[in-house]
Design an enzyme around this catalytic site. Sequence first.
Site, PDB file in Angstrom:
ATOM      1  N   PRO A 131      21.445   8.196  40.359  1.00  0.00           N
ATOM      2  CA  PRO A 131      21.146   8.896  39.622  1.00  0.00           C
ATOM      3  C   PRO A 131      21.311   9.188  37.240  1.00  0.00           C
ATOM      4  O   PRO A 131      21.741   9.841  37.001  1.00  0.00           O
ATOM      5  CB  PRO A 131      21.352   9.858  39.909  1.00  0.00           C
ATOM      6  N   CYS A 132      20.373   8.940  37.367  1.00  0.00           N
ATOM      7  CA  CYS A 132      20.901   8.382  35.241  1.00  0.00           C
ATOM      8  C   CYS A 132      20.263  10.179  35.263  1.00  0.00           C
ATOM      9  O   CYS A 132      20.166  10.234  33.989  1.00  0.00           O
ATOM     10  CB  CYS A 132      20.343   7.686  34.680  1.00  0.00           C
ATOM     11  N   HIS A 133      19.235  10.660  36.102  1.00  0.00           N
ATOM     12  CA  HIS A 133      18.561  12.401  35.358  1.00  0.00           C
ATOM     13  C   HIS A 133      19.665  13.268  35.453  1.00  0.00           C
ATOM     14  O   HIS A 133      19.379  14.481  34.578  1.00  0.00           O
ATOM     15  CB  HIS A 133      18.117  12.479  36.529  1.00  0.00           C
TER      16      HIS A 133
END
Length: 166
Positions: A131-133
Site C-alpha cells: 500500500p504505497c498510497h
Amino acid sequence: MKRREYTIYKANEFGDIYIISDGEAIVHVELFADGWEKMNNPYELVKSDALLLQEAVKQLDEYFHRKRTVFQLPVKWEGTPFQQKVWQALCDIPYGETASYSDIAQKIGHPKAVRAVGQANRANELAIIVPCHRVIGKNNALTGYAGNRTDVKEKLLQLEQHYRSG
C-alpha cells in the site's frame, strides 16, 4: 523474453487494474493504462484465468467492496535491499492509516533518506497490495503518487477511511 500471465480487474471508478503473475506469485499490479502499455516489453504477456490471478481478482474485489483490509497473496518484488525494506515497511501500515515518508525512513533505520523512500515508493510495482498510497507528506499533503496522480491516492485513502469510520 520472460513470459507473464495477466488478468484485468474492472474497478468501477478506478478503471482497469492489470494484475500480472509469474505463475508462482503476483509480480505487478498496474493501475494506469500508460504503465500497462510499457509492460509489453520486456515481458511476453498472456491473458490467463489461472487460480492465482482469480484469487487476486477476488481479493481486490473484496478490498474495493470494503470486505478486505489485508491481502493474502504470494508476491514477489524485485528491487534493491533498500527498496525491499521500504516495501516491507509499507506492508506494516495498517488499513485506513497513513505514514509519512519521514516515518518510513525512520522505521527502516535511514532517517535522512526521505527522498530515497519516496523513490522506492514510486518504484513499487504492487500497487494497493503493497500500500504505497498510504504514504503521505509530513505535512499530511497527498504527494508523489505515481508522479502526479494524487487523485487516485486520495480515492484509495477515502475508500479506506470510509470503511474505518463506517
